[in-house]
Design a protein around this motif. Structure first.
Motif, mmCIF file in Angstrom:
data_model
loop_
_atom_site.group_PDB
_atom_site.id
_atom_site.type_symbol
_atom_site.label_atom_id
_atom_site.label_comp_id
_atom_site.label_asym_id
_atom_site.label_seq_id
_atom_site.Cartn_x
_atom_site.Cartn_y
_atom_site.Cartn_z
ATOM 1 N N GLN B 7 -4.549 22.084 72.380
ATOM 2 C CA GLN B 7 -4.053 21.416 71.172
ATOM 3 C C GLN B 7 -3.900 22.412 70.031
ATOM 4 O O GLN B 7 -4.739 23.289 69.850
ATOM 5 C CB GLN B 7 -5.055 20.363 70.696
ATOM 6 C CG GLN B 7 -5.398 19.324 71.704
ATOM 7 C CD GLN B 7 -4.270 18.369 71.914
ATOM 8 O OE1 GLN B 7 -3.613 17.957 70.961
ATOM 9 N NE2 GLN B 7 -4.008 18.045 73.154
ATOM 10 N N HIS B 8 -2.817 22.235 69.282
ATOM 11 C CA HIS B 8 -2.655 23.047 68.086
ATOM 12 C C HIS B 8 -2.001 22.185 67.032
ATOM 13 O O HIS B 8 -1.385 21.172 67.370
ATOM 14 C CB HIS B 8 -1.794 24.277 68.397
ATOM 15 C CG HIS B 8 -1.818 25.301 67.307
ATOM 16 N ND1 HIS B 8 -0.727 25.592 66.528
ATOM 17 C CD2 HIS B 8 -2.829 26.088 66.864
ATOM 18 C CE1 HIS B 8 -1.065 26.538 65.648
ATOM 19 N NE2 HIS B 8 -2.336 26.852 65.827
ATOM 20 N N PHE B 9 -2.136 22.576 65.778
ATOM 21 C CA PHE B 9 -1.542 21.715 64.749
ATOM 22 C C PHE B 9 -0.018 21.713 64.816
ATOM 23 O O PHE B 9 0.629 20.852 64.255
ATOM 24 C CB PHE B 9 -2.057 22.093 63.343
ATOM 25 C CG PHE B 9 -1.422 23.310 62.739
ATOM 26 C CD1 PHE B 9 -0.293 23.214 61.941
ATOM 27 C CD2 PHE B 9 -1.969 24.563 62.967
ATOM 28 C CE1 PHE B 9 0.273 24.343 61.369
ATOM 29 C CE2 PHE B 9 -1.408 25.688 62.402
ATOM 30 C CZ PHE B 9 -0.278 25.587 61.607
ATOM 31 N N ILE B 41 -6.289 14.969 65.902
ATOM 32 C CA ILE B 41 -6.947 15.901 66.830
ATOM 33 C C ILE B 41 -8.409 16.045 66.433
ATOM 34 O O ILE B 41 -9.303 15.992 67.263
ATOM 35 C CB ILE B 41 -6.261 17.288 66.799
ATOM 36 C CG1 ILE B 41 -4.792 17.170 67.188
ATOM 37 C CG2 ILE B 41 -6.991 18.263 67.726
ATOM 38 C CD1 ILE B 41 -4.028 18.477 67.149
ATOM 39 N N GLU B 42 -8.637 16.161 65.153
ATOM 40 C CA GLU B 42 -9.998 16.339 64.660
ATOM 41 C C GLU B 42 -10.873 15.133 64.988
ATOM 42 O O GLU B 42 -12.045 15.274 65.328
ATOM 43 C CB GLU B 42 -9.952 16.571 63.155
ATOM 44 C CG GLU B 42 -11.258 17.004 62.590
ATOM 45 C CD GLU B 42 -11.103 17.568 61.199
ATOM 46 O OE1 GLU B 42 -11.937 17.272 60.364
ATOM 47 O OE2 GLU B 42 -10.133 18.299 60.938
ATOM 48 N N GLU B 68 -10.039 20.635 76.568
ATOM 49 C CA GLU B 68 -11.236 21.158 75.897
ATOM 50 C C GLU B 68 -12.233 20.098 75.436
ATOM 51 O O GLU B 68 -13.359 20.422 75.091
ATOM 52 C CB GLU B 68 -10.831 22.038 74.707
ATOM 53 C CG GLU B 68 -10.212 23.355 75.135
ATOM 54 C CD GLU B 68 -10.168 24.362 74.001
ATOM 55 O OE1 GLU B 68 -11.042 25.234 73.950
ATOM 56 O OE2 GLU B 68 -9.256 24.260 73.159
ATOM 57 N N THR B 69 -11.796 18.835 75.380
ATOM 58 C CA THR B 69 -12.744 17.814 74.921
ATOM 59 C C THR B 69 -12.759 16.607 75.856
ATOM 60 O O THR B 69 -11.800 16.364 76.594
ATOM 61 C CB THR B 69 -12.400 17.296 73.505
ATOM 62 O OG1 THR B 69 -11.143 16.612 73.581
ATOM 63 C CG2 THR B 69 -12.320 18.416 72.496
ATOM 64 N N GLU B 72 -9.822 14.131 75.197
ATOM 65 C CA GLU B 72 -8.553 14.517 75.824
ATOM 66 C C GLU B 72 -8.576 14.178 77.306
ATOM 67 O O GLU B 72 -7.600 13.691 77.867
ATOM 68 C CB GLU B 72 -8.314 16.028 75.652
ATOM 69 C CG GLU B 72 -7.886 16.431 74.254
ATOM 70 C CD GLU B 72 -8.058 17.925 74.022
ATOM 71 O OE1 GLU B 72 -7.829 18.355 72.876
ATOM 72 O OE2 GLU B 72 -8.420 18.669 74.955
ATOM 73 N N PRO B 87 -14.391 23.424 77.648
ATOM 74 C CA PRO B 87 -14.261 23.874 76.265
ATOM 75 C C PRO B 87 -14.201 25.394 76.200
ATOM 76 O O PRO B 87 -14.869 26.073 76.966
ATOM 77 C CB PRO B 87 -15.552 23.373 75.597
ATOM 78 C CG PRO B 87 -16.256 22.554 76.599
ATOM 79 C CD PRO B 87 -15.680 22.818 77.933
ATOM 80 N N ALA B 88 -13.392 25.904 75.290
ATOM 81 C CA ALA B 88 -13.305 27.350 75.057
ATOM 82 C C ALA B 88 -13.045 28.127 76.344
ATOM 83 O O ALA B 88 -13.600 29.201 76.550
ATOM 84 C CB ALA B 88 -14.571 27.860 74.376
ATOM 85 N N ARG B 93 -8.596 30.372 74.920
ATOM 86 C CA ARG B 93 -8.868 31.526 74.052
ATOM 87 C C ARG B 93 -7.645 32.449 73.985
ATOM 88 O O ARG B 93 -7.285 32.945 72.926
ATOM 89 C CB ARG B 93 -10.095 32.302 74.567
ATOM 90 C CG ARG B 93 -11.423 31.624 74.203
ATOM 91 C CD ARG B 93 -12.597 32.273 74.907
ATOM 92 N NE ARG B 93 -12.660 33.717 74.733
ATOM 93 C CZ ARG B 93 -13.285 34.336 73.734
ATOM 94 N NH1 ARG B 93 -13.941 33.627 72.833
ATOM 95 N NH2 ARG B 93 -13.279 35.645 73.632
ATOM 96 N N ARG B 96 -5.149 30.907 71.680
ATOM 97 C CA ARG B 96 -5.494 31.087 70.264
ATOM 98 C C ARG B 96 -5.289 32.524 69.810
ATOM 99 O O ARG B 96 -5.031 32.786 68.648
ATOM 100 C CB ARG B 96 -6.936 30.641 70.018
ATOM 101 C CG ARG B 96 -7.073 29.123 69.990
ATOM 102 C CD ARG B 96 -8.398 28.642 69.442
ATOM 103 N NE ARG B 96 -9.457 28.622 70.433
ATOM 104 C CZ ARG B 96 -9.721 27.581 71.231
ATOM 105 N NH1 ARG B 96 -8.994 26.494 71.148
ATOM 106 N NH2 ARG B 96 -10.705 27.644 72.096
#
Lengths: 234, 417
Positions: B7-9, B41-42, B68-69, B72, B87-88, B93, B96
């Motif tokens: 996910q990204h904004f 998303i938050e 990651e969550t 989701e 996650p991560a 990574r 990002r």
């Protein structure tokens, strides 16, 4: 008081030493937002440069440098995740050092300090405010990119674990961590040295190698700055 | 092959194990919508981009994904994916690390510079919006204002009582003639020396002709000491300030009425702004009140009596501050508990609606409550007969009974404010 001389710090790149008329010297950084103050600090003109005084009593990073931290890993062009940015005193100097090519993700949970931090970010295009809880890195994973370094001043009992969680999400391999430890906010009943040892052990368990640690006396009592590198084992 | 969804904004992206972007769906480009989607998303809610990306992956025949969550994963599983939570993970990574380039390559922005300009705008707008929300906890303003009113009540009572004693040295008869504190204070503040207390002046202050005559008469024949202006002046100053406090109290209650109408329209419709604000103040905020069960709301403000009852095994209080509700304190004893329970139940609903939606259903709640109260009054019109064999206490007291004042005193008091 007049400025007599300005020179770049021989050990820390991006940091300047300002010599004043009375013979005293001050740390300073080049102001990224010329003419603007962040916390009432003094501005110095030196030729083309405008420098901002960096007060070690207000900023633990400045204190750590005056106490001879092994090196300043933060450099021009770096991306930094700053946990516990508060009103932006130290973050603004970090923003000065990384320059416009660098990025500072400035995070804090408290709405009260965020009001002022947003104002600082508005004048500095390389700073991004985040009103979030450092304990929940997944709540800002869609905003923050992978960073060269994490600076943490969160004053939480479990701060070493918090930074490690953030490192898993956002810190490059071999990236650095600067962690300000305030022994008194972790456990008032323990000796500061014990607290530091414990925090360092947590960091080691989570894949950090400790490079250096300096105590921040006399600028801050019972504080230490830990400098570590992230080497997660696969 | 396993696909990683990140996910990204700017949207939702799918990458394979070789770190190639295999699919993506961009989010909205307008700043406003962008912020709204990012806040989803938050909060762990699926965004439109994420849902569309899942559809795309389905069409591509992809079945196995890593996210990651938990949230989701849940959404993906519901759509028939085999979703793992990592996650991560290294691919996320990697994403990002190169997100700015990816945003350019997929055409969300034209250049790296544009990306960071957008990020700057986006983070500032997001933070501002969150700050605004945090600052809009206006329920706490009403709670503080009602506490200020309670403080003023205490202070004005104290000052009025002091003034009665003080001014009585000069004009003792007034104490009995004017029972209402505020009227008494007004006479002292505006007129002062009893020579000024004439029928004409009193009528100007709003007293009836008849009352004014009585007071003026008494002033003329008063047996109090005659003091010069010099000694009356300090009393007058205290009276003026007290009068100001009465005015402040009225202004504050107007203010509370306005704030309450905005933040808690349903509670206000049920019990009025002041009692409503008092409930919020006792609960610690509208959010806290919204999460309380009706049984707790019923005894808010009677904590002392409640805990005493729990400790000694005695009878719990029937009501806390909601005792101030006219239908409760004006009804006969045996009906009060039932009415209090009905009112508390409606309040619990009202608080939840106020907090979660803000829709107005106050008139319906009020109507339902009115019906229930009428029913109670009809069915329980007569006091219950005393049970003769009632040889209590049935429950053994865990602790020895309290010494001193009997627990019975709490009845009908509505707890403490």
């Amino acid at each position: 008081m007049e400025v007599v001389n300005v020179k770049e710090h021989e050990k820390y790149k991006g940091v300047y030493i300002v010599e004043l008329e009375d013979g005293s010297t001050r740390l300073a950084t080049v102001n990224l937002a010329p003419g603007k103050r962040v916390y009432g600090e003094r501005l110095f003109k030196w030729g083309e440069l405008e420098l901002r005084e960096w007060n070690p009593y207000r900023s633990k990073l400045a204190a750590a440098l005056l106490k001879g931290l092994e090196e300043l890993p933060i450099q021009r062009g770096h991306r930094i995740l700053y946990l516990g940015a508060a009103t932006g005193t130290t973050p603004s100097h970090v923003s000065d050092i990384v320059g416009l090519e660098g990025k500072v993700y400035a995070l804090d949970v408290a709405p009260r300090v965020m009001r002022e931090l947003v104002a600082v970010c508005e004048t500095r295009p390389n700073m991004f405010p985040l009103l979030n809880d450092a304990r929940k890195p997944y709540e800002y994973r869609h905003i923050v990119e992978l960073v060269d370094g994490i600076y943490a001043d969160v004053a939480q009992p479990e701060q070493a674990a918090i930074v490690a969680d953030n490192a898993d999400y956002f810190l490059k391999e071999n990236g650095y961590l600067l962690l300000a430890i305030k022994a008194r906010s972790i456990d008032v009943t323990k000796e500061p040295s014990e607290v530091f040892k414990h925090e360092i052990n947590v960091l080691k368990e989570r894949g950090f190698e400790i490079v250096d640690m300096v105590h921040l006396e006399p600028f801050d009592k019972d504080h230490a700055m830990v400098y570590a590198r992230y080497r997660p084992q696969k | 092959m396993k696909i990683y969804v990140v996910q990204h904004f700017t949207g939702s992206y799918a990458l394979n194990e070789n770190k190639d972007v295999v699919a993506f769906v961009h989010g909205p480009k307008g700043l406003d919508d962008m912020v709204e989607e990012a806040l989803k998303i938050e909060r762990g809610e699926p965004t439109a981009a994420y849902l569309r990306l899942l559809e795309k992956l389905k069409e591509m025949g992809i079945n196995e994904i890593a996210v990651e969550t938990n949230e989701e994963a849940k959404t993906a599983t519901a759509k028939g994916f085999d979703a793992k939570v990592e996650p991560a993970n290294p691919i996320a990574r990697y994403f990002r690390e190169h997100v700015a380039e990816i945003a350019v390559d997929t055409g969300f922005v034209k250049s790296i510079e544009d990306f960071y300009n957008l990020l700057h705008e986006f983070t500032i707008e997001t933070t501002r919006r969150k700050l605004r929300r945090a600052a809009q906890k206006r329920d706490l303003l009403a709670a503080q204002a009602i506490r200020a009113i309670d403080d003023i009540d205490k202070t004005t009572n104290l000052f009025a009582a002091r003034l009665r004693e003080w001014y009585s040295l000069h004009f003792p008869e007034l104490d009995d003639l004017v029972r209402e504190h505020e009227d008494y204070v007004r006479i002292v503040a505006e007129l002062g020396h009893r020579d000024n207390i004439t029928v004409e002046n009193l009528v100007k202050l709003g007293f009836s002709e008849e009352k004014a005559k009585k007071i003026a008469e008494a002033a003329k024949k008063s047996m109090g000491a005659d003091y010069p202006e010099f000694d009356i002046e300090p009393m007058q100053r205290l009276a003026r300030i007290t009068l100001e406090l009465y005015k402040l109290r009225r202004d504050l209650s107007d203010y509370i009425a306005q704030v309450m109408k905005e933040v808690a329209p349903n509670i206000t419709a049920l019990v009025g702004p002041l009692l409503g604000a008092r409930l919020i103040s006792l609960a610690g905020g509208l959010e806290e009140l919204a999460f309380m069960p009706a049984s707790t709301i019923q005894v808010l403000g009677a904590e002392k009596a409640l805990f005493r009852a729990l400790r000694t095994g005695g009878k719990p209080p029937k009501h806390g501050v909601i005792f101030q509700y006219p239908d409760i304190h004006r009804s006969p004893r045996w009906q009060r508990g039932k009415i209090a329970r009905a009112l508390a139940a409606k309040l619990a609903i009202a608080a939840k609606v106020d907090y979660f939606t803000g829709r107005f259903i106050g008139d319906k709640l009020k109507e339902a409550l009115r019906k229930r109260i009428e029913e109670i009054k009809r069915i329980y019109a007569k006091p219950p007969k005393r049970k003769k064999e009632e040889v209590k206490p049935a429950k053994p007291a865990k602790r020895p009974p309290r010494r001193g004042r009997r627990g019975g005193k709490r009845k009908g008091r509505g707890g403490r404010r």
